[in-house]
Design a protein around this motif. Sequence first.
Motif, PDB file in Angstrom:
ATOM      1  N   GLY A  58     -22.995 -18.503  15.256  1.00 23.64           N
ATOM      2  CA  GLY A  58     -21.819 -17.620  15.334  1.00 23.64           C
ATOM      3  C   GLY A  58     -20.498 -18.292  14.994  1.00 23.64           C
ATOM      4  O   GLY A  58     -19.595 -17.512  14.566  1.00 23.64           O
ATOM      5  N   ASP A  59     -20.442 -19.589  15.002  1.00 28.85           N
ATOM      6  CA  ASP A  59     -19.197 -20.544  14.875  1.00 28.85           C
ATOM      7  C   ASP A  59     -18.934 -20.474  13.469  1.00 28.85           C
ATOM      8  O   ASP A  59     -17.875 -21.143  12.956  1.00 28.85           O
ATOM      9  N   HIS A  60     -19.919 -20.291  12.463  1.00 28.06           N
ATOM     10  CA  HIS A  60     -19.770 -20.867  11.100  1.00 28.06           C
ATOM     11  C   HIS A  60     -19.269 -19.582  10.347  1.00 28.06           C
ATOM     12  O   HIS A  60     -20.384 -18.575   9.978  1.00 28.06           O
ATOM     13  N   ALA A  61     -18.244 -19.262   9.650  1.00 27.64           N
ATOM     14  CA  ALA A  61     -17.845 -18.195   8.761  1.00 27.64           C
ATOM     15  C   ALA A  61     -18.247 -18.445   7.490  1.00 27.64           C
ATOM     16  O   ALA A  61     -18.267 -17.438   6.516  1.00 27.64           O
ATOM     17  N   ASP A  62     -19.004 -19.501   7.213  1.00 22.30           N
ATOM     18  CA  ASP A  62     -19.576 -19.755   5.757  1.00 22.30           C
ATOM     19  C   ASP A  62     -21.195 -19.566   5.602  1.00 22.30           C
ATOM     20  O   ASP A  62     -21.807 -19.678   4.616  1.00 22.30           O
ATOM     21  N   ARG A  63     -21.592 -18.899   6.622  1.00 27.71           N
ATOM     22  CA  ARG A  63     -22.737 -18.594   6.638  1.00 27.71           C
ATOM     23  C   ARG A  63     -23.238 -17.225   7.735  1.00 27.71           C
ATOM     24  O   ARG A  63     -22.425 -17.138   8.588  1.00 27.71           O
ATOM     25  N   LEU A  64     -24.415 -16.774   7.454  1.00 26.80           N
ATOM     26  CA  LEU A  64     -24.749 -15.278   8.226  1.00 26.80           C
ATOM     27  C   LEU A  64     -26.224 -15.923   8.501  1.00 26.80           C
ATOM     28  O   LEU A  64     -27.002 -15.584   7.836  1.00 26.80           O
ATOM     29  N   ASP A  65     -26.462 -15.956   9.774  1.00 27.63           N
ATOM     30  CA  ASP A  65     -27.790 -15.967  10.531  1.00 27.63           C
ATOM     31  C   ASP A  65     -28.086 -14.950  11.453  1.00 27.63           C
ATOM     32  O   ASP A  65     -27.456 -14.569  12.304  1.00 27.63           O
ATOM     33  N   LEU A  66     -28.920 -14.149  10.904  1.00 24.51           N
ATOM     34  CA  LEU A  66     -29.614 -12.754  11.701  1.00 24.51           C
ATOM     35  C   LEU A  66     -30.855 -12.935  12.172  1.00 24.51           C
ATOM     36  O   LEU A  66     -31.801 -13.525  11.199  1.00 24.51           O
TER      37      LEU A  66
END
Length: 177
Positions: A58-66
Amino acid sequence: MFAKKPTLHGDRVTLRPVGPDDVPGLIELTSDPEVGRLTGSHGAPNDAAAAQWYATRGDHADRLDLAICDAETGEYAGEIVINELDEDNLSCNLRIALVGSRAYGKGYGTEAIRLTIAHVFATTPLHRISLGVYAFNERAVHVYRKVGFVEEGRLRDALRWDGQWYDEIVMSVLRTD
């Protein structure tokens, strides 16, 4: 670009940001030899690394992990990830992995990919989403084509598995598709 981590709802799946509660599912996923073969993952799973990984996504604005979860039961069924963000060229990569046979053939992957692509193109300026899939993974190639990905080419002998070489098929979907 992905500072906000959405929850997306479909008929079969709910996609929600991964977190510490999903670590047992990630360990199940990475421990399955068939999942390892399909993803070309040679390394052994590490529980501590999995916990650290999911705790920090959740700390990374350059990726989306769902997390891919069964819409009725909420049970973890896999993950779908948007990564390798290239803001200059408005492109990114997609990867997906299901926990194995208990999640295969239920339409989870197809719906998760459709929901994710729709979200990315509706909420970002991104133009291109690409992926790589090993040529022996015919089920995945079929799903990717069904949801709109187009084959762009092959990376010859990109994976060595059990002493054999396999090609990687490069595919993409464009906003204009």
